[in-house]
Design an enzyme around this catalytic site. Structure first.
Site, mmCIF file in Angstrom:
data_model
loop_
_atom_site.group_PDB
_atom_site.id
_atom_site.type_symbol
_atom_site.label_atom_id
_atom_site.label_comp_id
_atom_site.label_asym_id
_atom_site.label_seq_id
_atom_site.Cartn_x
_atom_site.Cartn_y
_atom_site.Cartn_z
ATOM 1 N N GLU A 56 -100.732 -24.757 44.984
ATOM 2 C CA GLU A 56 -99.847 -23.618 45.118
ATOM 3 C C GLU A 56 -98.545 -23.872 44.908
ATOM 4 O O GLU A 56 -98.176 -25.035 45.392
ATOM 5 C CB GLU A 56 -100.084 -23.037 46.575
ATOM 6 C CG GLU A 56 -99.099 -21.889 46.923
ATOM 7 C CD GLU A 56 -99.062 -21.407 48.318
ATOM 8 O OE1 GLU A 56 -98.691 -19.940 48.511
ATOM 9 O OE2 GLU A 56 -99.708 -22.227 49.220
ATOM 10 N N LYS A 125 -99.879 -13.516 45.210
ATOM 11 C CA LYS A 125 -100.325 -13.423 46.690
ATOM 12 C C LYS A 125 -100.030 -12.236 47.344
ATOM 13 O O LYS A 125 -99.081 -11.793 47.599
ATOM 14 C CB LYS A 125 -99.604 -14.816 47.143
ATOM 15 C CG LYS A 125 -100.087 -15.131 48.542
ATOM 16 C CD LYS A 125 -99.382 -16.116 48.973
ATOM 17 C CE LYS A 125 -100.004 -16.817 50.280
ATOM 18 N NZ LYS A 125 -99.154 -18.122 50.564
ATOM 19 N N CYS A 159 -103.878 -19.648 49.116
ATOM 20 C CA CYS A 159 -103.705 -20.366 50.489
ATOM 21 C C CYS A 159 -104.055 -19.348 51.655
ATOM 22 O O CYS A 159 -105.119 -19.310 52.210
ATOM 23 C CB CYS A 159 -102.270 -20.712 50.557
ATOM 24 S SG CYS A 159 -101.657 -21.946 51.884
#
Length: 273
Positions: A56, A125, A159
């Protein structure tokens, strides 16, 4: 090494050698990170990998206060870099995520490029992690997570997404056989990382391939421990705490075998939940 099975529909790639680049990201130094990623990609290719993952925000790290200065406009530079690497080495890249400057702000965007250099997927995200101030500096995404890579139905997550099993289950119900995860997961909670990823693999009966960064930034120390987990929840490959390339072999045909042996999806009571 790639094994191909011919049928009348398409050429299916079932077995892959996966390399996860557990990069120690240089805080806010995008050009150094491009250079170092290129070096590690070269090493991963020489190991025989045909799918390579980056972590990431690998171009910048969590240098969030300078995003106006260092974010990549429409992710153009990052996409061009990944396309160049893919075509140079004939390798597919789950190219981690980058800070993408969009018309309405900056997003944390996952990029996937196939071995021909084609951009096959972007995902920004959805779940922003407030403990690291993501909600202050980033806009949440709303893209779908599913894509096809090398003939395999896949999905990509970033994540904090792994703490939301309902989000990942959607992709499994859309027949994703592998879930790629890119992360900057802190060392402080690294036990959660391993347990959550194994749970996502078991409950969705798919491979989970997760690349975490190593090293530290001014505020955090990161945990490494990149993982490949098979549909039974067994760990195929696992990294340590330091910067390294973590390598493992997968066979995506195992997904159908597991789903037939324990038909979880067929036993769901959708009318109840």
């Amino acid at each position: 090494m790639i094994f191909l099975i011919k049928d009348n529909r398409r050429e299916l790639t079932l077995k892959h050698k996966i390399a996860m680049i557990q990069l120690d990201i240089h805080y806010g130094d995008t050009q150094t990170n491009y250079t170092r990623a290129s070096t590690f990609i070269d090493k991963a290719v020489k190991s025989g990998a045909d799918i390579i993952l980056l972590p990431e925000l690998w171009t910048s790290g969590y240098d969030l206060t300078r995003l106006d200065e260092i974010a990549d406009d429409q992710a153009k530079e990052s996409i061009a870099f990944l396309q160049e690497q893919a075509k140079k080495y004939n390798v597919s890249l789950v190219g981690g995520s980058v800070a993408e400057k969009c018309d309405d702000g900056v997003r944390n965007t996952l990029l996937v490029v196939d071995s021909k250099g084609k951009l096959v997927h972007k995902y920004s995200k959805l779940h922003l992690f407030q403990l690291m101030d993501e909600h202050v500096y980033l806009e949440e995404g709303n893209d779908k997570t599913e894509f096809e890579l090398d003939g395999t139905d896949s999905a990509g997550f970033i994540c904090y997404d792994i703490r939301f099993p309902e989000w990942m289950r959607k992709s499994a119900l859309n027949d994703a056989k592998v879930m790629y995860v890119v992360a900057e997961w802190p060392k402080l909670r690294i036990d959660h990382w391993r347990i959550l990823l194994q749970a996502r693999a078991i409950e969705n009966q798919c491979y989970v391939i997760a690349c975490n960064r190593s090293g530290s930034d001014p505020k955090n120390e990161f945990g490494g421990m990149s993982l490949i987990i098979d549909p039974w929840g067994e760990v195929v490959a696992e990294g340590g705490l330091e910067e390294e390339i973590v390598i493992g072999e997968v066979d995506f045909s195992l997904v159908e075998e597991v789903r037939k042996r324990i038909p979880v999806f067929g036993d769901r009571r959708e009318e109840r939940y």
